[in-house]
Design a protein around this motif. Sequence first.
Motif, PDB file in Angstrom:
ATOM      1  N   THR A  47      -3.697  -0.248   5.613  1.00 13.96           N
ATOM      2  CA  THR A  47      -3.846  -0.185   4.147  1.00 13.96           C
ATOM      3  C   THR A  47      -5.188   0.412   3.741  1.00 13.96           C
ATOM      4  OG1 THR A  47      -4.691  -2.457   3.863  1.00 13.96           O
ATOM      5  CG2 THR A  47      -2.306  -2.155   3.857  1.00 13.96           C
TER       6      THR A  47
ATOM      7  N   PHE B 173       0.817  -1.216   0.000  1.00 13.52           N
ATOM      8  CA  PHE B 173       0.000   0.000   0.000  1.00 13.52           C
ATOM      9  C   PHE B 173       0.847   1.259   0.000  1.00 13.52           C
ATOM     10  CE2 PHE B 173      -3.808   2.279   0.483  1.00 13.52           C
ATOM     11  CZ  PHE B 173      -3.708   3.188   1.512  1.00 13.52           C
TER      12      PHE B 173
ATOM     13  N   ASN C 180      -1.265   3.520   6.663  1.00 16.00           N
ATOM     14  CA  ASN C 180      -0.549   2.505   5.887  1.00 16.00           C
ATOM     15  C   ASN C 180      -0.527   1.148   6.592  1.00 16.00           C
ATOM     16  OD1 ASN C 180      -0.134   4.296   3.831  1.00 16.00           O
ATOM     17  ND2 ASN C 180       2.039   4.652   4.271  1.00 16.00           N
TER      18      ASN C 180
END
Length: 121
Positions: free
Chosen positions: A76, A28, A73
């Motif tokens: 994701t 991601f 992150n």
Amino acid sequence: VQLQASGGGLVQAGGSLRLSCAASGRTFSDYNMAWFRQAPGKERTLVAWIRWDGEDTQYTDSVNGRFTISRDNAKTTVYLQMNNSKPEDTAIYYCKAKRNALNKKYQYEYWGKGTLVTVSS
């Protein structure tokens, strides 16, 4: 990258809504992310963009100061917080991933299916 948008619905003008876009299938953090929207009878346009590390964001003028794009992150997921919604925000909202690469050949793009946002007056 597979993208799944969620969180759309009906909201009154002035209200808030948070959209989510969950990504899977690739790293991601290799991707810059964006939200687009398409109103009935209109073209799809960019709403907000966020850099792969979350350190830079950009907004279209009509949502600047009302919407906030963010990402996690570790999860994701990219988010779009919509505050002070207006009827003209009514649209199908799409998330897009674009790989962060210098060579355009490797700037792969992926789209998720949209989520409908309706703002009533």
